[in-house]
Motif scaffolding. Structure first.
Motif, short mmCIF file in Angstrom:
data_model
loop_
_atom_site.label_atom_id
_atom_site.label_comp_id
_atom_site.label_asym_id
_atom_site.label_seq_id
_atom_site.Cartn_x
_atom_site.Cartn_y
_atom_site.Cartn_z
N PHE A 133 0.83 -1.21 0.00
CA PHE A 133 0.00 0.00 0.00
C PHE A 133 0.86 1.26 0.00
O PHE A 133 0.60 2.19 -0.76
CB PHE A 133 -0.94 0.02 1.21
CG PHE A 133 -1.76 1.27 1.31
CD1 PHE A 133 -2.87 1.45 0.50
CD2 PHE A 133 -1.41 2.29 2.19
CE1 PHE A 133 -3.63 2.61 0.57
CE2 PHE A 133 -2.16 3.45 2.27
CZ PHE A 133 -3.27 3.62 1.46
N THR A 134 1.86 1.32 0.86
CA THR A 134 2.66 2.54 1.00
C THR A 134 3.32 2.96 -0.31
O THR A 134 3.22 4.14 -0.70
CB THR A 134 3.70 2.38 2.12
OG1 THR A 134 3.00 2.15 3.35
CG2 THR A 134 4.54 3.63 2.26
N ALA A 153 -8.81 -4.74 -1.71
CA ALA A 153 -7.67 -4.14 -1.02
C ALA A 153 -6.62 -5.20 -0.69
O ALA A 153 -5.41 -4.97 -0.83
CB ALA A 153 -8.13 -3.43 0.25
N ILE A 154 -7.07 -6.37 -0.25
CA ILE A 154 -6.15 -7.46 0.07
C ILE A 154 -5.42 -7.92 -1.18
O ILE A 154 -4.19 -8.11 -1.19
CB ILE A 154 -6.90 -8.63 0.74
CG1 ILE A 154 -7.39 -8.21 2.13
CG2 ILE A 154 -6.00 -9.86 0.85
CD1 ILE A 154 -8.33 -9.21 2.77
N GLU A 155 -6.16 -8.11 -2.26
CA GLU A 155 -5.53 -8.57 -3.50
C GLU A 155 -4.57 -7.53 -4.07
O GLU A 155 -3.53 -7.89 -4.62
CB GLU A 155 -6.62 -8.91 -4.52
CG GLU A 155 -7.43 -10.15 -4.14
CD GLU A 155 -8.59 -10.42 -5.08
OE1 GLU A 155 -9.04 -11.58 -5.12
OE2 GLU A 155 -9.05 -9.48 -5.76
N ARG A 156 -4.90 -6.26 -3.87
CA ARG A 156 -4.06 -5.19 -4.45
C ARG A 156 -2.84 -4.89 -3.59
O ARG A 156 -1.75 -4.63 -4.11
CB ARG A 156 -4.93 -3.93 -4.60
CG ARG A 156 -4.18 -2.68 -5.04
CD ARG A 156 -3.70 -2.80 -6.48
NE ARG A 156 -3.09 -1.56 -6.93
CZ ARG A 156 -1.84 -1.18 -6.65
NH1 ARG A 156 -1.08 -1.99 -5.91
NH2 ARG A 156 -1.35 -0.05 -7.10
N PHE A 157 -2.99 -4.93 -2.25
CA PHE A 157 -1.94 -4.41 -1.37
C PHE A 157 -1.28 -5.45 -0.45
O PHE A 157 -0.29 -5.16 0.19
CB PHE A 157 -2.50 -3.29 -0.48
CG PHE A 157 -3.15 -2.17 -1.23
CD1 PHE A 157 -2.44 -1.48 -2.20
CD2 PHE A 157 -4.46 -1.80 -0.96
CE1 PHE A 157 -3.03 -0.43 -2.90
CE2 PHE A 157 -5.06 -0.75 -1.64
CZ PHE A 157 -4.35 -0.06 -2.62
N CYS A 158 -1.84 -6.66 -0.39
CA CYS A 158 -1.38 -7.63 0.62
C CYS A 158 -1.12 -9.00 0.02
O CYS A 158 -1.29 -10.02 0.70
CB CYS A 158 -2.43 -7.78 1.73
SG CYS A 158 -3.18 -6.26 2.29
#
Length: 354
Positions: A133-134, A153-158
């Motif tokens: 994310f950062t 959000a999980i798939e994109r950032f984690c």
């Protein structure tokens, strides 16, 4: 600087009667506030009952609104501790296992860590999953405002490849907690904040502990500042998939009630309290969603749960002796050093960090 009045203790239709000693001056607090600009709430408690409470400065400088006893402040990473308590309630109910992998709990998670990273690793910030994310935010600040679902959000950032073996290192990244939110939502079938309300916050009677946008922006809620002369705001908005990491607001009264109930009054079973206070990462004294510290009080060592929070211009400390004898709570909205606030808490307790 202002003092609590009897009226400040009236809430929920009932008055809480406290002794006059609650309102007495505290030389340590007075000296601290005189030495630097300190705005916020200070509370000391014995066996779950306040023995000293004082408010200092402004909740909203521009509108000349003083800090009150019931002013909500952002509590930052204390949100992780509350989330961990909720997870342990689900463990007690047989709905979760701390050592279950992400792949078992989120069948759609297909990243490198699916069969290696456990819920325990996430709660102890030792997953090895990189924070994507950062760097994405640095490249495009508008990404914070995009309406991602929790899964998106999980798939994109984690979902990056592991950067270390799970459990081998400490990596204090918020994205671990995006996945925790996804797990809670998967298991309960409801949005994370709704699950938190039903499983933990309502049973503990914490009406002032909330993370919804309307509450955060309400006139009674403290604003946060990078500087107070001149006043310059330093605020942060958490999207719904970020809230477990640091998005909750609360009051000193709510935090005292939560600590007493969770650690000493049976809200969690003994085995769950032991899990919550077991040090998972010794180098950081880090447990599940918080820390444990041994402090010398009056020459004797005592173990404290030590929950702290830092987000935007807010700082917070919740130090609770595990036998319930002493609690210190500090809420601040002037971007102080967390180390300074910790040392202030030690002084209030008459303690030294071992």
């Amino acid at each position: 600087m202002n003092y609590w009045t009897r009226r400040d203790f009236i809430g929920g239709g009932a008055a809480t009667l406290l002794s006059a000693s609650v309102f007495a001056n505290n030389p340590v607090a007075d000296a601290f506030a005189a030495a630097q600009p300190f705005y916020g709430v200070v509370m000391l408690a014995k066996q779950g009952k306040p023995v000293y409470v004082r408010t200092f400065g402004m909740a909203n400088i521009e509108e000349n609104k003083a800090v009150r006893s019931d002013t909500p402040f952002a509590v930052g990473s204390i949100s992780k501790w509350l989330t961990s308590a909720t997870v342990l309630r689900l463990v007690e109910d047989g709905k979760l296992e701390l050592d279950a992998t992400i792949g078992k709990l989120l069948p759609w998670y297909r990243a490198d860590g699916a069969d290696k990273v456990t819920l325990r690793h996430l709660l102890s910030n030792a997953s090895g999953i990189p924070n994507q994310f950062t760097p994405a935010l640095r490249a495009d600040p508008s990404i914070r405002d995009l309406p991602f679902t929790t899964r998106q959000a999980i798939e994109r950032f984690c979902s990056g490849e592991l950067i270390f073996t799970p459990g081998s290192r400490f990596d204090y990244v918020s994205t671990n907690w995006y996945i925790v939110i996804g797990i809670i939502e998967q298991i309960t079938g409801v949005p994370y904040q709704q699950a938190m309300r039903a499983i933990t916050l309502d049973p503990l009677k914490l009406p002032a502990t909330r993370a919804d946008r309307a509450y955060i922006e309400a006139p009674a809620t403290a604003a946060a500042y990078a500087t107070i002369t001149p006043p310059a705001r330093k605020m942060d908005i958490h999207q719904h998939y970020m809230v477990a990491s640091g998005g909750y607001y609360s009051t000193a009264d709510d935090l005292l009630r939560a600590a007493s109930a969770i650690f000493n009054e049976g809200f969690l079973k003994r085995s769950a309290v032991e899990a919550l206070t077991h040090i998972e990462v010794p180098s950081e004294n880090y447990t599940l969603g918080g820390r444990v510290k041994t402090l010398n009080v009056n020459g004797q060592p005592h173990v404290f749960a030590w929950e702290t929070g830092r987000t935007a211009g807010f700082r917070s400390v919740l130090g609770h002796r595990l036998d319930g004898e002493d609690t210190v709570i500090i809420l601040n909205n002037t971007d102080m050093s967390q180390k300074t606030l910790d040392e202030f808490a030690y002084s209030l307790l008459g303690a030294n960090n071992v």
